[in-house]
Design an enzyme around this catalytic site. Structure first.
Site, PDB file in Angstrom:
ATOM      1  CB  CYS A 141      40.641  47.807  47.591  1.00 44.41           C
ATOM      2  SG  CYS A 141      40.162  46.889  46.126  1.00 44.41           S
ATOM      3  N   GLY A 201      41.420  38.342  36.165  1.00 36.48           N
ATOM      4  CA  GLY A 201      41.513  39.644  36.827  1.00 36.48           C
ATOM      5  C   GLY A 201      41.045  40.783  35.945  1.00 36.48           C
ATOM      6  CB  ALA A 204      44.185  40.563  43.047  1.00 32.68           C
ATOM      7  CD  GLU A 223      29.754  60.436  37.240  1.00 32.58           C
ATOM      8  OE1 GLU A 223      30.611  60.013  38.036  1.00 32.58           O
ATOM      9  OE2 GLU A 223      29.637  60.018  36.058  1.00 32.58           O
ATOM     10  CE1 TYR A 278      15.797  43.096  67.947  1.00 29.10           C
ATOM     11  CE2 TYR A 278      14.630  41.207  68.863  1.00 29.10           C
ATOM     12  CZ  TYR A 278      14.952  42.550  68.906  1.00 29.10           C
ATOM     13  OH  TYR A 278      14.452  43.336  69.901  1.00 29.10           O
ATOM     14  CB  ALA A 285      47.157  38.117  35.972  1.00 25.96           C
ATOM     15  CB  ILE A 327      46.976  31.599  26.696  1.00 18.97           C
ATOM     16  CG1 ILE A 327      48.267  31.235  25.934  1.00 18.97           C
ATOM     17  CG2 ILE A 327      47.107  32.989  27.324  1.00 18.97           C
ATOM     18  CD1 ILE A 327      48.654  32.246  24.862  1.00 18.97           C
TER      19      ILE A 327
END
Lengths: 446, 446
Positions: free
Chosen positions: B44, B283, B12, B181, B427, B112, B279
């Site tokens: 992704c 990302g 990316a 977790e 709406y 990157a 430089i």
């Protein structure tokens, strides 16, 4: 003795005003009168009730008179307000079931009489099969007619939101639909280029779309409509919906000497105060103000009616609420196609003298490779001098249109393209391309 | 002679930088090196490729090396950068297919190099059936393993977005899933109350969820994982996904003497300049800044990578672009449940010393009576002093989560609750209740 608030009108603005006033001032006596049998109903849901997408009319009623009574808000239905006497702080009303006329006094009055369909003066309007759609009664009449007569060929006159939503629901009943619009393009609150996408889509779905076309009269057979005379010749049809806009029910206010504003809607200030002492107006009978121009506008919408009602109620209850104005945000779906707009269209900008640039992009609503990603077209209009975003329009599929809220929020805060161009919007493949279509559109102004 | 931009990294940020630099400075020689075989792919999308929701890996590739070549951007794959010599403006690289080492000089360099999965030091990590998910290769390995071994019981370690998205796709393969977790709640970038909604939903769908649970080691049989040792006892499983975060690939920068920042990501300023002359970094290998606090943060996201790449490329091409900073906006779906967040969570606010109030509301994504209206929960966090909205979190169904963009736009512009509370959002019954859930949440602060 408690002060008394009288509210005329029992739908969005009226019931919002009554509820809010009671909340800010529980000691207030609150009395609502409406000439309808139904209160607090979702008028915007009626096309879907006709299409049997919503099956029970009870579902459309947010709250009953009994529920309001438990909040100590008295609602009397089928009572028409026939005169307001500001000097006496009195309203004259009539009970529709027995014609009894009576007077009631008020300390504060909220006029929320709404609007009614504009019906063009056409010959043979009294034929069967010709409808407008505004109230639950209208929708019940249409439902009954469709069930009994099974019309095959429906003519929708007027290509605004209600006309478009009804197309979908008429197709659900098996009707062939012809849409006739007097203006050069349908969806008149969008620009022609965006409206054309809707136009082409409707034609691809078998709907005949005639723009720049006038309906001059209706033709009947056995008291039932069988055709319409148009500037493009006769159109055969056995059902007609007239969805050619609404006009505010402001006569009672005008007769009482209250000032009217644009489109004869009741003039109010940002506190929803009319020109008469202690009288407020809210909802489709009243004007509002455009957030970007400050100009008085008449853009009757359910959302605005609720907000204006809330403000009128708060002030009638002794508070001090002010309206920020509206952006004319609107959204609608016809079949699978979604459309939305907010702020000023390019056309409106030009008319108002803004120097603007517009860019339109086409993208996808989800990652290109994700199943179900829909086409989306976003048009942005930006002021050349301030670089503020003035308007956005979206047409597309699969969750395209609600993205208009990102633009509505941006415009509300007066943001410039520069502030928004690299906004951190949400991305994951089912929800968006990595550059959300809104960002792609903003980046055209880099 | 033309100036030369070298880009290390071909996903990316790298490809965005290369493309943007070439656009702003067509005379620039642009050379991209990547140690991967694939470039410009949608990382992704990988969970959905594993779930066979996306069927062909080609679909994940936005643009091929040949397409970049036509834009006069040279891409060489399977080349690893092994050393940067800022004093010589030279990069030392190695071709992975023949181990050939070569040097290339640059006038400007964009680093990157992305990030790699953080892998906890567990015993028996070399067993078969243990995966991380970051690259197309990872996803191909997982696909092959699932096809061959047909695992029945999948352990997902780490309840962030990738872990959650993989749950959905593992269930599509018929797996029973256990989510473990380490922190007290899953979705660690949301507050516990909002995360609990996700937790309860997962359990209702048959997923076992263990929070505050450490994985201490893995157990194998015939070289295949058969269990995990956890602080709650052994967990039988024949597939393990380690989705416990990422760490930036910043070693090459550090070895070249470039300054690192938070979480050892490469320190950059708002122009994406590192501490070394000419430089840039962009990302997932680089830090970014939080729009609300100005603090250096490490929030690796595909969206941010694209934006940082664009900024680095523009500046490397001679322009002057600046990053506005991020809000940490994120969105994910697990099965039918959507979740999103933007700005600061209540928990983050407290940690940072903001005095805030939070309110959470539950509503529907469409009119209550409209078929398919989903539950939606919106949490807003507002600064008590400025009344600015600092953060929003949304969990719900049926188009709930993308509403986070309305809040992201609001927060980007620094708007207060008062500015937003009566915003003119869109709406119509299929799209929203008359008060959009975002407005209902804002109105809690009235």
């Amino acid at each position: 003795m408690a002060e008394k608030l009288v509210v005329i009108g029992g739908v969005a603005a009226g019931m919002s005003a009554a509820s809010k006033a009671k909340r800010v001032n529980p000691a207030l006596e609150v009395q609502v009168y409406t000439d309808d049998e139904f209160i607090s109903y979702a008028g915007c849901g009626l096309p879907y009730f006709i299409g049997d997408v919503i099956l029970a009319k009870q579902d459309l009623i947010a709250k009953t008179a009994e529920q309001f009574a438990r909040q100590d808000i008295a609602v009397e239905t089928s009572v028409r307000a026939i005169q307001i006497k500001p000097a006496d702080k009195t309203v004259i009303l009539q009970r529709l079931n027995n014609d009894e006329i009576f007077a009631t006094s008020y300390d504060r009055l909220v006029i929320a009489t709404g609007a009614r369909p504009f019906v063009p003066a056409l010959k043979n309007l009294d034929l069967n099969g010709i409808f407008t759609l505004r109230t639950i009664h209208d929708s019940l009449n249409i439902r009954r007619y469709i069930a009994e007569m099974q019309p095959q060929k429906a003519l929708v006159v007027g290509g605004g939101y209600i006309g478009l939503e009804m197309i979908e629901n008429l197709i659900l009943h098996g009707c062939e639909v012809i849409l006739v619009e007097r203006a050069p393009h349908i969806v008149p609150n969008m620009d022609e280029d965006m409206a054309q996408i809707v136009h082409d889509y409707l034609e691809s779905k078998g709907v005949s779309v005639l723009t720049s076309t006038d309906i001059n009269g209706l033709v009947g057979e056995n008291k039932i409509v069988c055709a319409a005379e148009s500037s493009q010749g006769n159109i055969d049809c056995d059902f007609v919906l007239l969805s050619t806009g609404v006009i505010p029910n402001s006569e009672i206010a005008a007769e009482a000497g209250l000032a009217l504003g644009v489109k004869n809607a009741i003039r109010v200030n940002e506190r929803m105060e009319t020109s008469a002492d202690s009288i407020y107006a809210a909802g489709d009978c009243a004007v509002t103000y455009h957030l970007l121009t400050g100009q008085e506008v008449y853009i009757p919408m359910g959302t605005t009616a609720n907000k204006q009602g809330k403000i009128a109620g708060e002030n009638a209850g002794g508070g001090n609420a002010r309206s920020a104005g509206v952006l004319g945000t609107g959204i609608a779906r016809v079949l699978d196609l979604e459309m939305a707009r907010t702020g000023l269209s390019e056309n409106e900008c030009t008319r108002l003298g803004f120097e603007v640039s517009s860019r339109t992009i086409s993208a996808k609503t989800a990652a290109r490779y994700y199943p179900g990603a829909g086409d989306i077209h976003v048009k942005l209009t930006v002021d050349n001098n301030s670089l503020r975003v003035l308007g956005g329009q979206i047409v597309g599929f699969s969750g395209a249109a609600k993205r208009i809220d990102t633009l509505a929020a941006s415009i509300t805060t007066g943001a410039t393209v520069k502030q928004l161009i690299d906004m951190d919007l949400a991305y994951s493949p089912p929800f968006s391309p990595v550059w959300d279509p809104v960002l792609i559109a903003l980046n055209q102004f880099a």
